[in-house]
Design a protein around this motif. Structure first.
Motif, short mmCIF file in Angstrom:
data_model
loop_
_atom_site.label_atom_id
_atom_site.label_comp_id
_atom_site.label_asym_id
_atom_site.label_seq_id
_atom_site.Cartn_x
_atom_site.Cartn_y
_atom_site.Cartn_z
N LYS A 46 20.05 -31.89 7.40
CA LYS A 46 20.79 -31.94 8.65
C LYS A 46 19.89 -31.86 9.87
CE LYS A 46 24.37 -29.03 10.83
NZ LYS A 46 25.45 -29.87 11.32
N ILE A 47 18.87 -31.02 9.80
CA ILE A 47 18.10 -30.81 11.04
C ILE A 47 16.90 -31.76 11.17
CG2 ILE A 47 18.83 -28.38 11.30
CD1 ILE A 47 15.26 -29.15 10.52
N CYS A 48 16.53 -32.46 10.15
CA CYS A 48 15.35 -33.33 10.26
C CYS A 48 15.55 -34.34 11.40
CB CYS A 48 15.09 -34.07 8.95
SG CYS A 48 13.73 -35.26 9.13
N PRO A 49 14.65 -34.33 12.40
CA PRO A 49 14.85 -35.20 13.56
C PRO A 49 14.78 -36.70 13.24
CG PRO A 49 12.77 -33.98 13.74
CD PRO A 49 13.50 -33.43 12.56
N VAL A 50 14.11 -37.04 12.15
CA VAL A 50 13.99 -38.48 11.83
C VAL A 50 14.76 -38.88 10.57
CG1 VAL A 50 11.78 -38.79 12.99
CG2 VAL A 50 11.79 -38.12 10.59
N GLY A 51 15.42 -37.93 9.93
CA GLY A 51 16.21 -38.27 8.75
C GLY A 51 15.38 -38.61 7.53
N ALA A 52 14.30 -37.85 7.33
CA ALA A 52 13.40 -38.17 6.22
C ALA A 52 13.78 -37.45 4.92
CB ALA A 52 11.97 -37.81 6.60
N ARG B 175 21.59 -23.30 14.25
CA ARG B 175 21.90 -23.13 15.68
C ARG B 175 20.78 -22.41 16.42
NH1 ARG B 175 26.86 -21.87 16.68
NH2 ARG B 175 26.42 -21.26 18.77
N ASP B 176 19.85 -21.85 15.70
CA ASP B 176 18.73 -21.13 16.32
C ASP B 176 17.49 -21.99 16.41
OD1 ASP B 176 20.16 -18.85 16.71
OD2 ASP B 176 19.58 -17.95 14.80
N MET B 177 17.64 -23.27 16.13
CA MET B 177 16.48 -24.15 16.28
C MET B 177 16.89 -25.43 17.00
SD MET B 177 15.51 -26.96 14.18
CE MET B 177 13.95 -26.31 13.66
N CYS B 178 15.94 -25.93 17.75
CA CYS B 178 16.19 -27.14 18.51
C CYS B 178 15.39 -28.24 17.84
CB CYS B 178 15.74 -26.90 19.94
SG CYS B 178 15.98 -28.29 21.00
N THR B 179 16.07 -29.28 17.37
CA THR B 179 15.37 -30.34 16.67
C THR B 179 15.07 -31.49 17.65
OG1 THR B 179 15.51 -31.92 14.84
CG2 THR B 179 17.58 -31.04 15.62
N VAL B 221 8.97 -39.03 26.73
CA VAL B 221 10.43 -39.07 26.81
C VAL B 221 10.96 -38.53 25.50
CG1 VAL B 221 12.45 -40.49 27.19
CG2 VAL B 221 10.28 -41.13 28.24
N GLY B 222 11.67 -37.42 25.59
CA GLY B 222 12.08 -36.78 24.35
C GLY B 222 13.47 -36.20 24.43
N ILE B 223 13.95 -35.80 23.27
CA ILE B 223 15.28 -35.19 23.19
C ILE B 223 15.19 -33.95 22.31
CG2 ILE B 223 15.94 -36.53 21.12
CD1 ILE B 223 18.78 -36.67 22.30
N GLY B 224 15.97 -32.94 22.70
CA GLY B 224 16.11 -31.77 21.85
C GLY B 224 17.59 -31.48 21.70
N ILE B 225 18.05 -31.36 20.47
CA ILE B 225 19.45 -30.97 20.27
C ILE B 225 19.48 -29.76 19.33
CG2 ILE B 225 20.41 -33.27 20.67
CD1 ILE B 225 20.63 -33.71 17.71
N THR B 226 20.50 -28.91 19.53
CA THR B 226 20.56 -27.72 18.70
C THR B 226 20.90 -28.12 17.26
OG1 THR B 226 21.30 -26.61 20.67
CG2 THR B 226 21.47 -25.38 18.64
N GLY B 227 20.26 -27.44 16.32
CA GLY B 227 20.37 -27.81 14.91
C GLY B 227 21.78 -27.98 14.38
N GLY B 259 10.31 -29.11 15.78
CA GLY B 259 11.40 -28.16 15.96
C GLY B 259 10.92 -26.99 16.81
N VAL B 260 11.81 -26.47 17.65
CA VAL B 260 11.47 -25.30 18.47
C VAL B 260 12.46 -24.17 18.17
CG1 VAL B 260 10.91 -24.52 20.79
CG2 VAL B 260 11.04 -26.95 20.34
N PRO B 261 11.94 -22.97 17.94
CA PRO B 261 12.86 -21.84 17.76
C PRO B 261 13.58 -21.54 19.08
CG PRO B 261 10.60 -21.28 17.06
CD PRO B 261 10.53 -22.57 17.81
N VAL B 262 14.89 -21.40 19.02
CA VAL B 262 15.65 -21.03 20.23
C VAL B 262 16.57 -19.85 19.91
CG1 VAL B 262 15.53 -23.26 21.41
CG2 VAL B 262 17.36 -22.88 19.75
#
Ligand SMILES: Cc1cc2nc3c(=O)[nH]c(=O)nc-3n(C[C@H](O)[C@H](O)[C@H](O)COP(=O)(O)OP(=O)(O)OC[C@H]3O[C@@H](n4cnc5c(N)ncnc54)[C@H](O)[C@@H]3O)c2cc1C
Lengths: 57, 408
Positions: A46-52, B175-179, B221-227, B259-262
């Motif tokens: 679910k959390i993988c940013p690139v879907g690997a 929810r505690d990590m930003c991907t 240019v990037g994006i971060g969304i909560t896990g 990933g960043v811990p949030v």
């Protein structure tokens, strides 16, 4: 059954390692290894940013 | 490599290198290990950092500064612009670094201070005796080593295992990590003077898109969304959509993921013979995801505490409370405030975000202070400020005013 990693997609960032509840994943240098403690919870998928990541059949 | 050191630092990111530098300057015998063959690469960062904060620790060098910005521009979901001065913009805005060079420069600082550095060396476990961490197991070029130390410092980033090995559960919930996903792009329409942030649940659900200029028509240019809002590969998908709309003609020259811990401050960052620093200690900011400076700041403290503890021949968790207390008193407080803000913003609809931005229209935020900003928000959004009141406790002017207005 365990998580499998598509090495061609993986950006070896380690995000999956940080959420793995059993500590089954490890970021070596440029690849991810999965050990037998993987319980198929799919959080990493679910959390993988690139879907690997995927759960194998 | 020797078989024993005073201190072993695992991970040569900004946190680890600062720790190693300070510990070495304190006169300790230090080993800094890094599993990668190239320190700083691949990058896992948008590279924004506050100039004034950074200058306290290292002399700015054009070799690792890509750009200097004047402030930030925040766009609400309907495109309303809120412009903020550099001073107001916080720990993430000021310089846009070249982390590949910066991280290496910091490792060099550690080396110059006397620390030994080993690359392509990965900690694989801890040596634990009588409940005390006494060193590490490591792997280098296919060989296994046991290296002893009085204190081990885990600065091993988001993927940290050092804490877990010592019984500190640092596992992040989704929810505690930003991907995050990010491209370095080249495009002629990049604003070279401002860090830009784009908000909105369609653009980036519980997160944001950033555009940080890097000079010469380059930008991160990037994006971060909560896990918990993520799905397989969603971060990259959403980023591609954004770039397609905003920079249709750009060229992508680098892909960065991470990933960043949030999660805000965790319960424990020390054990007998062990301290955690930076992302490994989950010290990044829950709202902005900024963690470069926090890691350096905490690393500096950890280096000093290591020296003090070794001098008093007591490396027990109790003795290392000195570190725990020092970082929590300042950074820990900030992280907890940010967490309150994050929890509130997590629940915000696009309409609410727009209203918030509208309430700031006409306010000159380039010259205002933090208090000024709060006032402006306050006038239009009493409910929001009430929800966030706990973060203003201690700031007397605001605290009393919030109470007075809301109880009226
Ligand atoms: C996409 C993205 C954008 C970001 N943008 C910003 C920003 O603009 N501003 C900001 O301030 N912060 C930002 N951050 C956060 C910032 O990158 C981190 O907070 C910062 O790098 C933390 O520093 P650190 O030293 O704790 O960890 P890291 O920089 O991650 O360093 C940890 C090091 O430890 C090494 N390591 C790990 N395990 C081992 C082991 N077992 N043995 C040996 N070595 C090991 C790793 O290889 C790595 O080099 C961003 C993060 C991401 C992912």
């Amino acid at each position: 059954m365990a998580v499998i990693v598509d090495r061609f997609k993986c950006g070896y960032c380690g995000a999956c390692v940080s959420v793995c509840p059993t500590g089954a994943l490890e970021l070596m240098e440029t690849w991810i290894e999965v050990d037998d403690s993987c319980n198929n919870c799919r959080i990493c998928v679910k959390i993988c940013p690139v879907g690997a990541l995927e759960v194998s059949k | 490599m020797k078989d024993r050191y005073d201190v072993i630092v695992v991970g040569a990111g900004p946190g680890g290198s600062m720790t190693a530098r300070t510990a070495a300057l304190e006169g300790l015998d230090v080993l800094l290990i890094e599993k990668r063959q190239q320190i700083g690469d691949p990058v896992r960062c948008a590279e924004g950092v506050n100039k004034e904060y950074l200058k306290e620790y290292i002399k700015p060098d054009p070799a690792w500064i890509s750009a200097e910005v004047k402030g930030s521009k925040i766009y609400s979901p309907d495109g309303t612009l809120v412009e903020m001065s550099e001073e107001l913009s916080g720990a993430e805005v000021g310089y846009v670094l070249e982390r590949k060079v910066f991280d290496r420069a910091l490792a060099r600082e550690a080396a110059l201070a006397g620390a030994e550095v080993m690359i392509k060396t990965r900690a694989t476990g801890l040596l634990i005796e009588d409940g005390f961490v006494k060193g590490i197991q490591a792997e280098h070029m296919g060989n296994q080593y046991t290296i002893k130390a009085d204190i081990v410092i885990g600065a091993d980033g988001v993927e940290s295992k050092v804490g877990r090995w010592a019984g500190i559960d640092t596992t992040l919930k989704p929810r505690d990590m930003c991907t995050c996903a990010q491209y370095v792009i080249t495009d002629f329409t990049i604003d070279p003077d401002f860090c830009e942030f784009f908000l909105g649940n369609k653009i980036a659900p519980v997160g944001y898109v950033w555009v940080f200029p890097k000079g010469s028509n380059l930008a991160n240019v990037g994006i971060g969304i909560t896990g918990h809002m993520s799905g397989k590969g969603k971060a990259l998908e959403l980023l591609d959509e954004f770039i397609h709309k905003r920079f249709p003609d750009c060229r992508k020259i680098e892909l960065i993921v991470g990933g960043v811990p949030v999660c805000g401050s965790i319960d424990r960052t020390v054990a007998n013979g062990l301290m955690l620093v930076g992302d490994a200690a989950r010290q990044s900011d829950p709202v902005t995801g900024g963690g470069i400076f926090n890691a350096m700041w905490a690393g500096d403290i950890a280096g000093k505490v290591a020296a003090n503890a070794i001098r008093r021949s007591d490396v027990s968790a109790e003795s290392l409370q000195e570190y725990e207390k020092a970082w929590r008193a300042e950074l820990g407080r900030d992280l907890n405030m940010s967490l309150v803000v994050k929890e509130r913003f997590t629940r915000m609809t696009d309409d609410e975000l727009n209203t918030l931005a509208h309430s700031l229209e006409g306010v000159d935020l380039r010259s205002t202070t933090l208090i000024g900003l709060v006032w402006a928000l306050f006038k239009a959004n009493k409910k929001l400020l009430w929800d966030l009141r706990s973060i203003f406790s201690g700031i007397k002017d605001i605290e009393s005013e919030v109470k007075r207005e809301v109880y009226l």
